[in-house]
Design a protein around this motif. Structure first.
Motif, PDB file in Angstrom:
ATOM      1  N   ALA A   1      22.591  22.592  96.783  1.00  0.00           N
ATOM      2  CA  ALA A   1      21.758  22.317  95.609  1.00  0.00           C
ATOM      3  C   ALA A   1      20.332  21.924  95.990  1.00  0.00           C
ATOM      4  O   ALA A   1      19.395  22.175  95.234  1.00  0.00           O
ATOM      5  CB  ALA A   1      22.396  21.223  94.761  1.00  0.00           C
ATOM      6  N   ARG A   2      20.143  21.334  97.179  1.00  0.00           N
ATOM      7  CA  ARG A   2      18.781  20.932  97.540  1.00  0.00           C
ATOM      8  C   ARG A   2      17.895  22.140  97.848  1.00  0.00           C
ATOM      9  O   ARG A   2      16.666  22.027  97.823  1.00  0.00           O
ATOM     10  CB  ARG A   2      18.787  19.970  98.710  1.00  0.00           C
ATOM     11  N   HIS A   3      18.480  23.282  98.153  1.00  0.00           N
ATOM     12  CA  HIS A   3      17.699  24.499  98.375  1.00  0.00           C
ATOM     13  C   HIS A   3      17.721  25.424  97.160  1.00  0.00           C
ATOM     14  O   HIS A   3      16.732  26.087  96.872  1.00  0.00           O
ATOM     15  CB  HIS A   3      18.227  25.271  99.585  1.00  0.00           C
ATOM     16  N   LEU A   4      18.839  25.485  96.462  1.00  0.00           N
ATOM     17  CA  LEU A   4      18.989  26.338  95.278  1.00  0.00           C
ATOM     18  C   LEU A   4      18.619  25.498  94.059  1.00  0.00           C
ATOM     19  O   LEU A   4      19.425  24.747  93.523  1.00  0.00           O
ATOM     20  CB  LEU A   4      20.426  26.861  95.184  1.00  0.00           C
ATOM     21  N   LYS A   5      17.371  25.605  93.647  1.00  0.00           N
ATOM     22  CA  LYS A   5      16.799  24.730  92.617  1.00  0.00           C
ATOM     23  C   LYS A   5      17.050  25.263  91.221  1.00  0.00           C
ATOM     24  O   LYS A   5      17.128  26.471  91.002  1.00  0.00           O
ATOM     25  CB  LYS A   5      15.290  24.581  92.823  1.00  0.00           C
ATOM     26  N   LEU A   6      17.136  24.334  90.278  1.00  0.00           N
ATOM     27  CA  LEU A   6      17.307  24.647  88.868  1.00  0.00           C
ATOM     28  C   LEU A   6      16.137  24.036  88.108  1.00  0.00           C
ATOM     29  O   LEU A   6      15.842  22.843  88.271  1.00  0.00           O
ATOM     30  CB  LEU A   6      18.628  24.057  88.360  1.00  0.00           C
ATOM     31  N   GLN A   7      15.456  24.844  87.303  1.00  0.00           N
ATOM     32  CA  GLN A   7      14.376  24.359  86.445  1.00  0.00           C
ATOM     33  C   GLN A   7      14.650  24.859  85.034  1.00  0.00           C
ATOM     34  O   GLN A   7      14.883  26.063  84.833  1.00  0.00           O
ATOM     35  CB  GLN A   7      13.018  24.873  86.916  1.00  0.00           C
ATOM     36  N   THR A   8      14.653  23.951  84.064  1.00  0.00           N
ATOM     37  CA  THR A   8      14.903  24.346  82.681  1.00  0.00           C
ATOM     38  C   THR A   8      13.841  23.758  81.768  1.00  0.00           C
ATOM     39  O   THR A   8      13.297  22.691  82.011  1.00  0.00           O
ATOM     40  CB  THR A   8      16.287  23.863  82.190  1.00  0.00           C
ATOM     41  N   THR A   9      13.555  24.496  80.714  1.00  0.00           N
ATOM     42  CA  THR A   9      12.733  24.035  79.605  1.00  0.00           C
ATOM     43  C   THR A   9      13.465  24.459  78.343  1.00  0.00           C
ATOM     44  O   THR A   9      14.522  25.097  78.409  1.00  0.00           O
ATOM     45  CB  THR A   9      11.322  24.660  79.627  1.00  0.00           C
ATOM     46  N   ALA A  10      12.881  24.160  77.202  1.00  0.00           N
ATOM     47  CA  ALA A  10      13.490  24.593  75.943  1.00  0.00           C
ATOM     48  C   ALA A  10      13.451  26.114  75.807  1.00  0.00           C
ATOM     49  O   ALA A  10      14.235  26.698  75.068  1.00  0.00           O
ATOM     50  CB  ALA A  10      12.783  23.948  74.766  1.00  0.00           C
ATOM     51  N   ALA A  11      12.563  26.761  76.559  1.00  0.00           N
ATOM     52  CA  ALA A  11      12.386  28.209  76.427  1.00  0.00           C
ATOM     53  C   ALA A  11      12.902  29.009  77.620  1.00  0.00           C
ATOM     54  O   ALA A  11      12.960  30.233  77.552  1.00  0.00           O
ATOM     55  CB  ALA A  11      10.916  28.524  76.216  1.00  0.00           C
ATOM     56  N   SER A  12      13.263  28.349  78.744  1.00  0.00           N
ATOM     57  CA  SER A  12      13.628  29.138  79.916  1.00  0.00           C
ATOM     58  C   SER A  12      14.590  28.401  80.834  1.00  0.00           C
ATOM     59  O   SER A  12      14.697  27.177  80.801  1.00  0.00           O
ATOM     60  CB  SER A  12      12.371  29.521  80.710  1.00  0.00           C
ATOM     61  N   ILE A  13      15.253  29.211  81.665  1.00  0.00           N
ATOM     62  CA  ILE A  13      16.127  28.714  82.723  1.00  0.00           C
ATOM     63  C   ILE A  13      15.725  29.453  83.988  1.00  0.00           C
ATOM     64  O   ILE A  13      15.604  30.677  83.976  1.00  0.00           O
ATOM     65  CB  ILE A  13      17.612  29.023  82.430  1.00  0.00           C
ATOM     66  N   ALA A  14      15.522  28.724  85.081  1.00  0.00           N
ATOM     67  CA  ALA A  14      15.181  29.351  86.352  1.00  0.00           C
ATOM     68  C   ALA A  14      16.060  28.759  87.450  1.00  0.00           C
ATOM     69  O   ALA A  14      16.128  27.542  87.611  1.00  0.00           O
ATOM     70  CB  ALA A  14      13.715  29.133  86.684  1.00  0.00           C
ATOM     71  N   VAL A  15      16.741  29.637  88.182  1.00  0.00           N
ATOM     72  CA  VAL A  15      17.529  29.240  89.345  1.00  0.00           C
ATOM     73  C   VAL A  15      16.976  30.034  90.514  1.00  0.00           C
ATOM     74  O   VAL A  15      16.911  31.264  90.452  1.00  0.00           O
ATOM     75  CB  VAL A  15      19.035  29.554  89.158  1.00  0.00           C
ATOM     76  N   GLY A  16      16.548  29.340  91.574  1.00  0.00           N
ATOM     77  CA  GLY A  16      15.971  30.059  92.697  1.00  0.00           C
ATOM     78  C   GLY A  16      15.703  29.153  93.882  1.00  0.00           C
ATOM     79  O   GLY A  16      15.984  27.958  93.858  1.00  0.00           O
ATOM     80  N   PHE A  17      15.159  29.762  94.908  1.00  0.00           N
ATOM     81  CA  PHE A  17      14.851  29.072  96.150  1.00  0.00           C
ATOM     82  C   PHE A  17      13.353  28.823  96.223  1.00  0.00           C
ATOM     83  O   PHE A  17      12.564  29.652  95.790  1.00  0.00           O
ATOM     84  CB  PHE A  17      15.284  29.921  97.347  1.00  0.00           C
ATOM     85  N   LEU A  18      12.961  27.699  96.811  1.00  0.00           N
ATOM     86  CA  LEU A  18      11.553  27.363  96.971  1.00  0.00           C
ATOM     87  C   LEU A  18      11.228  27.145  98.445  1.00  0.00           C
ATOM     88  O   LEU A  18      12.110  26.861  99.253  1.00  0.00           O
ATOM     89  CB  LEU A  18      11.219  26.092  96.195  1.00  0.00           C
ATOM     90  N   GLY A  19       9.953  27.253  98.791  1.00  0.00           N
ATOM     91  CA  GLY A  19       9.495  26.936 100.136  1.00  0.00           C
ATOM     92  C   GLY A  19      10.058  27.854 101.210  1.00  0.00           C
ATOM     93  O   GLY A  19      10.202  29.059 101.017  1.00  0.00           O
ATOM     94  N   ARG A  20      10.380  27.265 102.342  1.00  0.00           N
ATOM     95  CA  ARG A  20      10.892  28.023 103.485  1.00  0.00           C
ATOM     96  C   ARG A  20      12.221  28.692 103.153  1.00  0.00           C
ATOM     97  O   ARG A  20      12.471  29.835 103.535  1.00  0.00           O
ATOM     98  CB  ARG A  20      11.061  27.083 104.686  1.00  0.00           C
ATOM     99  N   ALA A  21      13.075  27.984 102.413  1.00  0.00           N
ATOM    100  CA  ALA A  21      14.351  28.555 101.988  1.00  0.00           C
ATOM    101  C   ALA A  21      14.110  29.777 101.104  1.00  0.00           C
ATOM    102  O   ALA A  21      14.831  30.771 101.194  1.00  0.00           O
ATOM    103  CB  ALA A  21      15.185  27.521 101.241  1.00  0.00           C
ATOM    104  N   GLY A  22      13.073  29.720 100.265  1.00  0.00           N
ATOM    105  CA  GLY A  22      12.729  30.850  99.413  1.00  0.00           C
ATOM    106  C   GLY A  22      12.292  32.059 100.210  1.00  0.00           C
ATOM    107  O   GLY A  22      12.614  33.191  99.861  1.00  0.00           O
TER     108      GLY A  22
END
Length: 156
Positions: free
Chosen positions: A85-106
């Motif tokens: 979970a620390r590499h596979l990030k989750l970002q949500t808003t009322a309008a969107s859902i994003a699951v992905g990798f950031l930084g070096r892991a990305g």
């Protein structure tokens, strides 16, 4: 993602848009967070099972030159740390859902997701990595999104 996935996602979006419009922003955000957690969990389980979104297995690793003969050694699976979970990030808003990798892991995930060229280590030669889709929608993911939305609306 396969050729029919984009059309399936558009159909799901067109079906869900009028239903989501009836929810308040707070309810949409709560629903998005719940769906996002389930999506992340599904992605983690699929990566652990070493499967592409279409169900095919990942292409195997290139054979490595053994530095010394070891008997009974257990082969390690690919992406064991990357799926945490620390590499596979989750970002949500009322309008969107994003699951992905950031930084070096990305960067590492992108190389494998798209089958690009990269270096395994500093000063190492460039290598073309086999395409291994770490992120993508499965039919079960789309069905889960639809059922979670209907369950949420039924609870109102």
């Amino acid at each position: 993602m396969g050729p029919g996935v984009t059309g399936d996602l558009e159909a799901l979006e067109n079906w869900a848009a009028p239903l989501l419009a009836k929810l308040s922003p707070g309810e949409r955000r709560k629903l998005a967070t719940d769906i996002g957690r389930d999506l992340r969990r599904n992605q983690q389980q699929r990566v652990a099972a070493q499967r592409n979104p279409d169900g095919t297995p990942y292409s195997p690793r290139k054979p490595r030159q053994q530095l010394r003969a070891k008997r009974g050694r257990i082969k390690s699976k690919m992406f064991t740390k990357l799926r945490q979970a620390r590499h596979l990030k989750l970002q949500t808003t009322a309008a969107s859902i994003a699951v992905g990798f950031l930084g070096r892991a990305g960067r590492i995930a992108r190389v494998h997701q798209e089958g690009l060229r990269d270096r395994a280590a500093k000063g190492a030669p460039d290598v073309r990595y086999a395409k291994r889709e770490l992120l993508g929608f499965t039919r079960e993911d789309r069905d889960m999104i639809a059922s979670r939305l209907l369950d949420h609306l039924a609870g109102l």
